[in-house]
Design an enzyme around this catalytic site. Structure first.
Site, mmCIF file in Angstrom:
data_model
loop_
_atom_site.group_PDB
_atom_site.id
_atom_site.type_symbol
_atom_site.label_atom_id
_atom_site.label_comp_id
_atom_site.label_asym_id
_atom_site.label_seq_id
_atom_site.Cartn_x
_atom_site.Cartn_y
_atom_site.Cartn_z
ATOM 1 C CB SER A 1 0.964 3.946 12.767
ATOM 2 O OG SER A 1 0.035 3.479 13.679
ATOM 3 C CG HIS B 1 -0.501 -0.731 11.320
ATOM 4 N ND1 HIS B 1 -0.925 -0.136 10.157
ATOM 5 C CD2 HIS B 1 -0.758 0.163 12.303
ATOM 6 C CE1 HIS B 1 -1.397 1.084 10.430
ATOM 7 N NE2 HIS B 1 -1.295 1.275 11.737
ATOM 8 C CD GLU C 1 -1.093 -1.646 6.623
ATOM 9 O OE1 GLU C 1 -0.820 -0.871 7.551
ATOM 10 O OE2 GLU C 1 -0.927 -1.333 5.429
ATOM 11 C CG ASN D 1 -1.151 5.165 7.801
ATOM 12 O OD1 ASN D 1 -2.331 5.468 7.619
ATOM 13 N ND2 ASN D 1 -0.702 4.710 8.958
#
Ligand code: T1G
Length: 653
Positions: free
Chosen positions: A410, A431, A443, A481
């Site tokens: 991540s 991801h 992702e 993120n």
């Protein structure tokens, strides 16, 4: 059989056994474009006027009956005949009209079928009215005819959820009359022949059972409670629950409501998302690049994430070899995976054969060498750089040089992992979002040296997993993120400036988020972000505004819901505003000499959206994200951004 009659460029017909078999051929999904509507209308006029035509069958070419109205025509001036006009002609024809559902009959497609006098489906067909997913209501009779056919409660369920029903359910509900056992069109032709000269059952003339008021009341209340500011579901409930009125009146109300909603911001946002989802897997430079073939997938690390990935891979038909540190741990991983398969079996998502087949394709091991047959290996081990590099170096020795290596990290830098391996060009990031067997978003991280066909392989595998792939470049936190960090930072700035956690959360929930940021934070736990902030502390630029309130909470052991206290208190598990937290925030403001002020919801929402959009602009400028709509898809599918607002990039337009 005589020659085909071309009624328009997309609608042709042949007479077989005295029945006019009308075929709609409008790739890719037989959407009811203006040409389709005009062709259908001409075919109906021809059938009515031709003495030796005893009835009509309507079917679709290819794998879809009719995928709905042509969404691309929305917002453009209406072209006659409108779909409701054609549908009215079907229902009023003096001769039987039979729908032969060769595939998906969705939206306007099902509305066409509902106006037919009989509906036959192939076993692979599905029916649905997904309009609310586009911010509109069915606009060609669905809210008025479906309740007449299956009752108001069942119609509420289908129309508000927007889900599709497979043929068995459609038959038991009464949406279709027959599932073809032999050739679909032949079955439909014989149905039309049998109906010829008989009294026709016109859906619009059916009466509606009205003895379900209590059930309807409950269903409607449940739906409206979940609408979170969306207009379409509420309007659909109103139209369906009032459908026991004269058909013409209901149809007029439905049409007016549809046209109003179709031009709304909410509908524009949802249409944008619909097309964005189909755009995201189109990556510049990959045209014509073939993905590498993948049949066997290795998964390293069989914890929560690894087990979820294994379930997704098994459901997609792959052979899966799971690897963990010891045989005992690997076996525990197998138990977890099989447990998830058993849940799918219990819920009906899997039948017994499917369950056995998927279980049979799973093996687990503690020996690297057993991964030798893998075409793709996905690691989901502890998010530590040395551990991941060590694993990839071990894998370099046992898998083929052309096998693809994917890291699920991540936050680590996949370029650093790739650079340490023997074949960096075969490394990419995949991801997943937890739980990996549920969350659609994936992702796909394009590393500096990822080969084009390796990227294409990641996208192709994502599609077989039924994931929504979004390609991202390498940056801390990738797209999701990184934007979430900006969103969190802005919320903490607002705390120092005068807002409180529950006020910010209320503003976000009012905007359409299922949960406010601080409530999410408490649920996920504060310690993970705290550990990352401590790792980054040395590199932090003292000139950049930094809010230490979350650190203070962590230093007090207020790690969130699990710890019984976080941004909120949780007496008997109920989230409650905690005056101690308010005092901590007030102290932090005073230490910085900030004079707090009140923030209206609209200003909180504006600041949070601006912060996300600004970070999105930076991601575009840095080439991390390829297009604004990719950013919106990530925030909608990974972070709860309300789809009917389109995403942070759409919302700023
Ligand atoms: N209009 C225009 N284009 C459409 C379309 C539609 N309804 N449906 C799909 N496409 C395009 C899509 O953008 C893609 O284009 C290609 O077709 C293949 O789609 C009056 C007003 C039918 C189950 O909401 O659910 O009817 O990317 O990749 O996986 O009350 O498409 O190739 O350029 O999804 O095989 C209601 C939407 C409309 C159904 C096929 N209908 N479509 O899935 O292909 S509103 C829907 C789907 C309405 C009435 C109201 C799926 C599918 P491109 P795809 P697929």
């Amino acid at each position: 059989m005589n020659d085909a009659i071309e009624f328009s460029s997309t609608v042709s017909a042949m007479t077989r056994g005295g029945i006019l078999v009308v075929t709609i051929d409008n790739a890719p999904v037989n959407a009811t474009s203006a040409d389709v509507r005009s062709g259908l209308e001409k075919a109906l006029v021809h059938a009515e006027a031709t003495a030796d035509v005893a009835g009509v069958v309507i079917t679709g070419a290819g794998k879809t009956f009719i995928g709905g109205a042509d969404i691309r025509e929305f917002g453009k001036p209406a072209i006659e005949p409108t779909l409701p006009a054609v549908i009215e002609k079907i229902e009023k024809l003096s001769k039987p009209v039979v729908a032969a559902l060769n595939g998906a009959a969705l939206g306007g497609g099902l509305e066409v079928a509902l106006a037919c006098h009989y509906r036959v489906a192939s076993s692979t067909a599905q029916v649905g009215l997904p309009e609310v997913k586009l911010g509109i209501v069915p606009g060609a009779g669905g809210t008025q005819r479906l309740p007449r056919l299956i009752g108001i409660p069942a119609a509420l369920d289908l129309i508000i959820s927007g889900r599709s029903a497979k043929t068995d359910e459609a038959l038991s509900l009464g949406i279709i009359d027959e599932i073809a056992k032999a050739d679909l069109v032949e079955t439909a032709i014989s149905a039309a022949q049998k109906l010829s000269g008989k009294q026709l059952r016109r859906t619009g003339e059916l009466s509606i059972a009205t003895n379900e008021a209590a059930e309807i009341e409950r269903a409607a209340a449940r739906i409206l409670g979940r609408a979170r500011g969306q207009k379409a579901p509420a309007e659909a409930v109103r139209l369906i629950t009032s459908s026991n009125r004269p058909l013409a009146e209901g149809l007029a109300d439905e049409r007016a409501t549809f046209l109003t909603l179709r031009d709304s911001r909410e509908a524009a946002a949802l249409r944008y998302v619909f097309f964005a989802e189909r755009e995201s897997s189109r990556v510049e430079g990959l045209e014509g690049i073939e993905p590498r073939p993948v049949k066997t997938i290795g998964i390293c690390g069989l914890g929560l994430m690894g087990s979820g990935i294994a379930v997704a891979a098994l459901a997609a038909g792959y052979t899966v070899i799971g690897l963990d540190q010891t045989v005992e741990i690997a076996e525990k991983g197998r138990e977890c995976i099989v447990g998830l398969l058993e849940r799918n079996l219990a819920s009906g998502r899997l039948d017994q054969d499917g369950f056995e087949a998927q279980k049979a394709r799973l093996s687990v091991t503690a020996s690297d060498a057993d991964l030798a047959p893998c075409d793709l290996v996905i690691e989901a081990v502890f998010d530590d750089l040395d551990i991941k590099i060590d694993l990839f170096l071990r894998l370099d020795k046992v898998i083929r040089p052309d096998a693809v290596l994917a890291t699920n990290t991540s936050y680590l830098n996949p370029d650093e992992i790739a650079a340490a391996t023997a074949y960096p060009e075969r490394v990419l990031g995949m991801h997943f979002f937890s739980p990996a067997h549920v969350m659609r978003l994936l992702e796909i991280v394009r590393c500096a040296r990822t080969a084009p066909d390796v990227l294409a392989t990641g996208l192709a595998v994502a599609k077989t997993f039924k994931k929504l792939p979004v390609v991202t470049g390498v940056t801390e936190g990738f797209i999701g993120n990184r934007i979430f960090s900006a969103y969190r930072r802005e919320a903490e700035f607002l705390l120092e400036d005068g807002a409180l956690p529950h006020e910010i959360d209320a503003a976000l929930e009012d905007y359409g988020f299922p949960m406010g940021l601080f409530a999410v934070y408490d649920m996920a736990g504060l310690e993970i972000a705290w550990a990352r902030r401590k790792r980054q502390a040395a590199a932090r630029d003292p000139a950049t505004r930094y809010v230490g309130i979350a650190d203070t909470l962590c230093e007090m052991g207020r790690f969130g819901q699990k710890a019984g206290r976080g941004w909120y208190a949780y007496p008997d598990g109920k989230r409650t505003i905690d005056p101690d937290v308010t005092a901590i925030i007030e102290t932090a403001r005073a230490q910085k000499g900030i004079t707090p002020r009140a923030f209206p919801k609209s200003e909180i929402q504006e600041r949070m959206l601006k912060a996300m959009a600004a970070e999105g602009e930076a991601l575009l400028a840095e080439g991390i994200a390829a297009r604004p709509s990719d950013i919106d898809l990530v925030m909608i599918n990974g972070y709860g951004f309300p789809a009917h607002k389109g995403g942070p990039m759409f919302a700023r337009t």
